[in-house]
Design a protein around this motif. Structure first.
Motif, PDB file in Angstrom:
ATOM      1  N   LEU A  86     -24.766 -26.886   0.342  1.00  0.00           N
ATOM      2  CA  LEU A  86     -23.485 -26.182   0.210  1.00  0.00           C
ATOM      3  C   LEU A  86     -23.276 -25.713  -1.226  1.00  0.00           C
TER       4      LEU A  86
ATOM      5  N   TYR B 296     -21.041 -33.474  -7.685  1.00  0.00           N
ATOM      6  CA  TYR B 296     -20.016 -32.445  -7.743  1.00  0.00           C
ATOM      7  C   TYR B 296     -19.369 -32.257  -6.367  1.00  0.00           C
TER       8      TYR B 296
ATOM      9  N   ILE C  85     -15.300 -19.647   2.844  1.00  0.00           N
ATOM     10  CA  ILE C  85     -16.500 -19.395   3.641  1.00  0.00           C
ATOM     11  C   ILE C  85     -17.503 -20.539   3.446  1.00  0.00           C
ATOM     12  N   GLY C  86     -17.498 -21.112   2.225  1.00  0.00           N
ATOM     13  CA  GLY C  86     -18.353 -22.278   1.977  1.00  0.00           C
ATOM     14  C   GLY C  86     -17.954 -23.451   2.840  1.00  0.00           C
TER      15      GLY C  86
ATOM     16  N   MET D 172     -22.798 -17.197  -2.751  1.00  0.00           N
ATOM     17  CA  MET D 172     -21.571 -16.469  -2.439  1.00  0.00           C
ATOM     18  C   MET D 172     -20.947 -15.885  -3.700  1.00  0.00           C
ATOM     19  N   LYS D 173     -20.961 -16.672  -4.767  1.00  0.00           N
ATOM     20  CA  LYS D 173     -20.292 -16.256  -5.998  1.00  0.00           C
ATOM     21  C   LYS D 173     -21.117 -15.272  -6.811  1.00  0.00           C
TER      22      LYS D 173
ATOM     23  N   PHE E 106     -25.242 -22.707  -1.589  1.00  0.00           N
ATOM     24  CA  PHE E 106     -24.605 -21.629  -0.819  1.00  0.00           C
ATOM     25  C   PHE E 106     -23.445 -21.023  -1.618  1.00  0.00           C
ATOM     26  N   GLU E 107     -22.659 -21.898  -2.248  1.00  0.00           N
ATOM     27  CA  GLU E 107     -21.526 -21.433  -3.050  1.00  0.00           C
ATOM     28  C   GLU E 107     -22.001 -20.523  -4.184  1.00  0.00           C
TER      29      GLU E 107
ATOM     30  N   ASN F 298     -11.959 -27.241  -3.455  1.00  0.00           N
ATOM     31  CA  ASN F 298     -12.517 -26.499  -4.581  1.00  0.00           C
ATOM     32  C   ASN F 298     -13.671 -25.579  -4.192  1.00  0.00           C
ATOM     33  N   PHE F 299     -14.115 -25.697  -2.937  1.00  0.00           N
ATOM     34  CA  PHE F 299     -15.187 -24.805  -2.487  1.00  0.00           C
ATOM     35  C   PHE F 299     -14.551 -23.590  -1.812  1.00  0.00           C
ATOM     36  N   SER F 300     -15.285 -22.484  -1.745  1.00  0.00           N
ATOM     37  CA  SER F 300     -14.732 -21.275  -1.139  1.00  0.00           C
ATOM     38  C   SER F 300     -14.462 -21.516   0.344  1.00  0.00           C
TER      39      SER F 300
ATOM     40  N   LYS G 292     -12.794 -28.900   1.756  1.00  0.00           N
ATOM     41  CA  LYS G 292     -13.142 -29.125   0.352  1.00  0.00           C
ATOM     42  C   LYS G 292     -12.341 -28.084  -0.423  1.00  0.00           C
TER      43      LYS G 292
END
Lengths: 284, 281
Positions: A153, A131, B134-135, A160-161, A156-157, B130-132, B128
């Motif tokens: 990561l 992904y 902060i990510g 965050m979400k 981590f995402e 599609n990533f946030s 990236k």
């Protein structure tokens, strides 16, 4: 037993090629070894990776158990069992303890695996970084350089979400301190069972043409953060409605008539064994 | 004074060619070469014997027309491309004793993650999408070894704040952002590990003027505040005049002129530089 086919369906050359890939996989824990995935009489994505491993490994004296999401009796498990039995004539069992070869979709059995057993897991997506990085040549490079920030990561995402790691299944693990591996979509609950396991665990992805392995007594650590630890699903205060077991992976069922939520063992053979024990006590 | 004389980055005889080269064009000087392209074998000499030093706290500008090898040079510096020949030394890596181009790809990745930051012209290359946001910043911190979510979130928020991204949008993906905002997220990402060296490749190209001004302002402020060294590539002399202390002019893969920015702009020596300066509107 159907003698129109070679023993275990495949010709000897095919079996040897798959075993060779398997040996390499065992030698490099967690590393995805490419192999020439064969055409099978079942569709890709229905367990062909696991089935090819099973067929390449099975011998006349093996005792086979096949489970699908914890169940010995689902269509998929029954059909795979039928195919293997038809072409080998080996004995099958539902008891984890008795089996020498266990092919499983998305569960590691509740009964602890023992030395000498082989667990074959069916894998839909072997690449834990897919992904994060769509290109196969890039992910190969990332594995080679042990660059796994992408795996962290993704976790981590999720934090965050949603405020916590939300991998329901297939939570990535670090094998032997080197390769990050997708443990196939087993629930988080089963991840710790891989750590220093007594049995050999093989993972096969038929569509993606990859084989990988966790040899016995290998260090397997689920990825997490210093302040967000890996946590398996918790079933505290819940028990199986049939056998009363606690401390096992439970399915949540909604009894619509009574408008109640009930729980039941996901591993059906384990549940059955527990029930039989209870009955024996009743007879005495 | 001696401390200031040690360059942060030192490049020696960097060469990059596309194609094998032939007996006619070997050495890069031949009648068969049209600009930097060999008519016999089709080899392109993108960078030819480029050497320069970058000193602490300095902003080095690189100008040149498109196709002059500026971006190839930057890609080589960030290991996006392999060089054909040459050496690079970083004061903050192994005390400047090791040639970066000869390190293993793992080590090069380490250098990218710890000692350098890069902002690409095209945010798609640096982020990236599609990533946030902060990510994206956390990606760099994770790569540099951090496993502490709280710390990474705090640092990421602080950095996004510094580049004027509203706090409530920090968890949004950069694909939803405008070009200027994406560029600012990229800058924040590049700064996340406090790199002593920042590589900026045409950061303001394609942005509208007011956004350009705010991004340039930001870079200027950050550079003053953090005292980082910057290598800045642009074909826009305005950007170079505003930011760069010293400037290199590139043409056909070669450095044709270098000196203090004012000097280059006020008193260009090479015909091409003269043309470039005079065509400034």
């Amino acid at each position: 037993m159907n003698t129109a086919y070679n023993f275990a369906f495949f010709d000897e050359g095919s079996k040897r090629e798959i075993r060779r890939a398997t040996l390499k996989a065992i030698a490099i824990p967690g590393y995805q070894v490419p192999f020439a995935s064969r055409e099978m009489p079942i569709g890709r994505g229905w367990g062909t990776g696991g089935l090819q491993l099973t067929l390449s490994l099975i011998g006349r004296n093996d005792v086979l158990k096949v489970i699908d999401q914890g169940s010995d009796e689902s269509v998929n498990a029954v059909n795979i069992k039928k195919l293997v039995c038809d072409t080998t004539g080996v004995e099958t069992t539902e008891h984890t303890e008795e089996a020498t070869l266990i092919q499983s979709r998305h569960r590691i059995p509740e009964v602890p695996l023992r030395k000498g057993q082989i667990l074959v897991l069916q894998v839909p997506l072997p690449e834990p970084l897919r992904y994060y990085e769509p290109s196969e040549s890039q992910t190969k490079k990332l594995h080679a350089e042990k660059e796994y920030s992408g795996a962290w990561l993704m976790l981590f995402e999720q934090i965050m979400k949603y405020g916590s790691m939300t991998t329901g299944a297939d939570h990535p693990v670090l094998v032997n301190g080197r390769y990050v591996m997708a443990p196939s979509p087993i629930p988080r609950y089963d991840n710790p069972k891989m750590q220093q396991n007594d049995a050999l665990i093989l993972l096969g992805a038929g569509r993606e043409k990859k084989v990988y392995a966790v040899p016995p007594y290998t260090k397997v650590v689920s990825l997490d953060f210093d302040d967000y630890h890996f946590q398996p699903e918790s079933f505290e205060g819940k028990h199986c409605r049939l056998c009363g077991s606690t401390g096992v992976f439970l399915d949540e069922l909604v009894d619509e008539a009574a408008n109640k939520t009930v729980y039941q063992c996901n591993d059906t053979s384990y549940c059955l064994e527990k029930l039989n024990e209870v009955e024996k006590v009743g007879v005495n | 004074m001696a401390v200031f004389e040690v360059p942060v980055l030192s490049i020696k005889n960097l060469n990059k060619q596309y194609g094998p080269g032939c007996s006619q064009c070997k050495g890069g000087e031949s009648a068969y070469l049209v600009k930097n392209y060999c008519q016999v074998c089709g080899t392109v000499y993108a960078c030819r014997d480029v050497s320069f030093d970058v000193f602490p706290g300095e902003v080095l500008g690189i100008v040149g027309e498109s196709g002059s090898g500026k971006s190839t040079l930057m890609q080589c510096l960030y290991f996006d491309q392999e060089v054909s020949a040459g050496e690079a030394y970083l004061a903050d890596y192994e005390n400047g004793m090791k040639n970066l181009f000869q390190e293993s790809s793992q080590q090069q990745r380490y250098i990218r993650n710890h000692v350098m930051g890069k902002v690409y012209q095209n945010p798609i290359l640096g982020l990236k999408m599609n990533f946030s946001s902060i990510g994206n910043i956390a990606e760099n911190l994770i790569a540099a070894g951090s496993r502490d979510v709280g710390m990474m979130e705090g640092k990421g928020t602080a950095l996004l704040n510094k580049v004027n991204i509203p706090v409530h949008r920090r968890k949004e993906a950069p694909k939803n952002f405008s070009g200027g905002m994406q560029q600012r997220v990229q800058i924040a990402k590049a700064l996340s590990n406090n790199p002593p060296l920042l590589l900026l490749d045409e950061v303001t190209t394609g942005l509208d003027l007011s956004v350009q001004a705010s991004v340039l302002d930001l870079i200027k402020n950050l550079q003053r505040e953090l005292n980082i060294s910057i290598v800045l590539v642009s074909h826009d002399l305005g950007v170079i005049r505003m930011l760069a202390d010293r400037t290199l002019v590139m043409l056909e893969g070669k450095v044709i002129e270098q000196g203090l920015t004012d000097q280059i702009l006020e008193d260009p020596q090479h015909p091409y530089t003269q043309q470039l300066v005079h065509s400034l509107l």
